[in-house]
Design a protein around this motif. Structure first.
Motif, mmCIF file in Angstrom:
data_model
loop_
_atom_site.group_PDB
_atom_site.id
_atom_site.type_symbol
_atom_site.label_atom_id
_atom_site.label_comp_id
_atom_site.label_asym_id
_atom_site.label_seq_id
_atom_site.Cartn_x
_atom_site.Cartn_y
_atom_site.Cartn_z
ATOM 1 N N GLN A 1 43.921 16.445 15.574
ATOM 2 C CA GLN A 1 43.144 15.633 14.878
ATOM 3 C C GLN A 1 42.832 14.442 15.692
ATOM 4 O O GLN A 1 41.606 14.149 15.821
ATOM 5 N N LYS B 1 40.495 15.849 18.413
ATOM 6 C CA LYS B 1 39.043 16.029 18.072
ATOM 7 C C LYS B 1 38.331 14.714 17.894
ATOM 8 O O LYS B 1 37.303 14.761 18.246
ATOM 9 N N MET B 2 38.857 13.823 17.382
ATOM 10 C CA MET B 2 38.295 12.594 17.283
ATOM 11 C C MET B 2 37.822 11.934 18.534
ATOM 12 O O MET B 2 36.743 11.559 18.861
ATOM 13 N N VAL C 1 37.397 13.851 21.598
ATOM 14 C CA VAL C 1 36.318 14.402 21.814
ATOM 15 C C VAL C 1 34.891 14.077 21.320
ATOM 16 O O VAL C 1 33.894 13.937 22.068
ATOM 17 N N SER C 2 34.976 13.747 19.969
ATOM 18 C CA SER C 2 33.836 13.398 19.340
ATOM 19 C C SER C 2 33.391 12.140 19.818
ATOM 20 O O SER C 2 32.244 11.535 19.785
ATOM 21 N N MET C 3 34.304 11.351 20.428
ATOM 22 C CA MET C 3 33.877 9.984 21.279
ATOM 23 C C MET C 3 33.439 10.071 22.506
ATOM 24 O O MET C 3 33.174 9.055 23.152
ATOM 25 N N GLY C 4 33.484 11.501 23.113
ATOM 26 C CA GLY C 4 32.920 11.557 24.523
ATOM 27 C C GLY C 4 34.136 11.769 25.388
ATOM 28 O O GLY C 4 33.949 12.108 26.663
ATOM 29 N N LYS D 1 37.132 14.271 27.188
ATOM 30 C CA LYS D 1 37.080 15.516 27.865
ATOM 31 C C LYS D 1 38.660 16.142 27.702
ATOM 32 O O LYS D 1 39.390 15.543 28.606
ATOM 33 N N SER E 1 32.376 6.420 23.138
ATOM 34 C CA SER E 1 31.543 5.782 22.128
ATOM 35 C C SER E 1 31.998 5.829 20.714
ATOM 36 O O SER E 1 33.124 6.347 20.639
ATOM 37 N N CYS F 1 32.325 6.952 16.556
ATOM 38 C CA CYS F 1 32.188 8.249 15.982
ATOM 39 C C CYS F 1 32.867 8.208 14.410
ATOM 40 O O CYS F 1 33.059 7.096 13.897
ATOM 41 N N THR F 2 32.861 9.027 13.733
ATOM 42 C CA THR F 2 33.289 9.072 12.026
ATOM 43 C C THR F 2 34.403 10.068 12.058
ATOM 44 O O THR F 2 33.987 11.396 12.579
ATOM 45 N N HIS F 3 35.300 9.702 11.474
ATOM 46 C CA HIS F 3 36.648 10.772 11.456
ATOM 47 C C HIS F 3 37.173 10.621 10.026
ATOM 48 O O HIS F 3 37.130 9.733 9.478
#
Length: 437
Positions: free
Chosen positions: A201, A204-205, A207-210, A212, A230, A232-234
């Motif tokens: 989790q 994944k969070m 990665v959603s923030m940018g 790699k 950046s 995100c929403t989690h």
């Protein structure tokens, strides 16, 4: 010190919604320090450990807004890093083991991070070498003030990616190193990384923030550093430890209970392990249905007929946080089982309270206990006891709910650290439980 008074021996019935995962929430909350942008997190459990960490983040300068039940907005754009070396932080950080995970994101973003020696459950020694060894490999310098029991890492020239093999698959260690490596220059590989759903989790969070990150879900994480992250929403997963606790509660009290929205795909071998004790459970959509075990439950044996052995192991093995539940549930099963707690040497010491209640348990050594089940022919007796840690506390509570008579549990603040409104939710399905301060 608060106290529970429990009138046991009653069957329960109804639906129960698991809270957000405590262990995931502690990691995710620390990750908000990685960016000045807004991060929104949903399904945060309202428990003591999480509230303490949110308070620490607020004192550090994170702008926090409560959006609704379990939902918060965080913005770390104007942090007060001097707070990290203040007496106030040394006092607050000591009481919460999860505070160690603020070091990685602070080190990655600002080049320095400090932490007092963290506290937490008294379940045995939990080393921090994995955390700081990883930071050093990324180029940080480590310092320790023995007199003040204060740790620090600094990287004045920035962090650089590195290949590392962790000595142990530490969940918090993996999370901490991962968050530092995300903003390091170059590539990092973390072998023998923890791969629990909580770590997945977090990945994944990020990665959603940018970020790699490759190898999510495996024990080899590969990270390519980025310059910034950046917002995100989690959403936090349901707590698999609490789900296991409710399974054990249903069996011990012969109750018909449905556990709602459990995220089956993230439970691993937890359902299978409870089935080894003879507990029936059904998958109904994303719910778990446990029928009333009016005829009890029987422990399985290995295919060669030898006694069942249930032990903990790093994910995807059985989580150590549920061994206490397995042990207490086994006290009323048909048959015997050997419980082997490999990871913490003090976690089984609560069994003396169960023995006082009439359970047949042989504590072989600090790591192993043999349980001879009563098959409900001899009920546990009500007694007065004290909760030593979160998981032992909930196990004693389950024992008290199944025992005839009225039991008292002191130091229930330990249970409150990991379980949200435990007495309110138990009352909703018929438990006779009262809280006294």
């Amino acid at each position: 010190m608060a106290t529970f008074q429990i009138e046991g021996g009653h069957q329960l019935k109804g639906e129960i919604q698991p809270q957000g995962a405590k262990n995931e929430a502690l990691q995710i909350l620390c990750a908000v320090l990685l960016t000045p942008d807004e991060i929104r997190i949903h399904n945060i459990p309202d428990i003591r450990d999480v509230s303490k960490l949110i308070e620490i983040l607020g004192n550090l300068g994170v702008k926090i807004q409560k959006l609704g039940k379990g939902s918060y907005s965080f913005r770390s754009d104007e942090l007060n890093l001097d707070y990290l070396e203040s007496k106030k932080f040394k006092d607050e950080g000591t009481s919460l083991r999860g505070s160690i995970m603020i070091v990685g994101p602070l080190l990655g973003r600002f080049g320095k991070g400090y932490i007092p020696r963290p506290g937490g459950d008294k379940i045995g020694r939990r080393r921090l070498d994995t955390h700081f060894g990883g930071f050093v490999k990324l180029g940080a310098k480590f310092r320790y003030n023995r007199e003040e029991r204060f740790y620090g890492v600094e990287a004045t020239k920035g962090l650089k990616g590195a290949d590392m093999l962790l000595e142990e698959a530490s969940v918090t260690g993996t999370a901490n190193i991962l968050m530092a490596a995300i903003l390091a220059e170059g590539k990092t590989s973390i072998y023998n990384a923890a791969c629990e759903p909580y770590i997945q989790q977090l990945c994944k969070m990020l990665v959603s923030m940018g970020a790699k990150v490759k190898g999510i879900g495996s024990n080899l994480l590969k990270i390519e550093g980025v310059e910034s992250l950046s917002g995100c929403t989690h959403r936090v997963l349901p707590d698999m430890i609490e789900i296991g606790s409710w399974i054990g509660l249903a069996a011990m009290t012969k109750s018909e209970i449905t556990i709602k929205n459990v995220s089956w795909d993230n439970l691993g071998i937890i359902p299978v392990t409870f089935k080894k004790l003879g507990i029936q459970l059904e998958k109904r959509g994303d719910d778990i249905y446990i029928p009333a075990h009016t005829n009890g439950y029987e422990i399985a044996s290995f295919i060669d007929g030898s006694i069942m052995n249930i032990s903990d192991a790093p994910w995807p093995g059985f989580t150590p946080d549920l061994l206490s539940i397995i042990l207490v549930v086994a006290t009323q099963a048909r048959g015997s089982v050997l419980i082997h707690q490999k990871m913490f040497e003090s976690r089984l010491f609560f069994v003396d309270k169960l023995i006082d209640m009439g359970a047949k348990i042989i504590l072989c050594d600090p790591h192993r206990a043999t349980v001879i089940g009563h098959d409900f022919e001899s009920e546990l007796k009500a007694t007065t006891m004290t909760s030593p840690d979160i998981r032992a506390g909930i196990s004693l509570l389950i024992a008290a709910l199944s025992a005839k008579g009225t039991s008292t549990i002191h130091n229930i603040e330990q249970i409150d650290r990991g379980y949200e409104d435990i007495d309110g939710r138990l009352k909703a399905i018929g438990a006779k439980i009262n809280r006294y301060d």
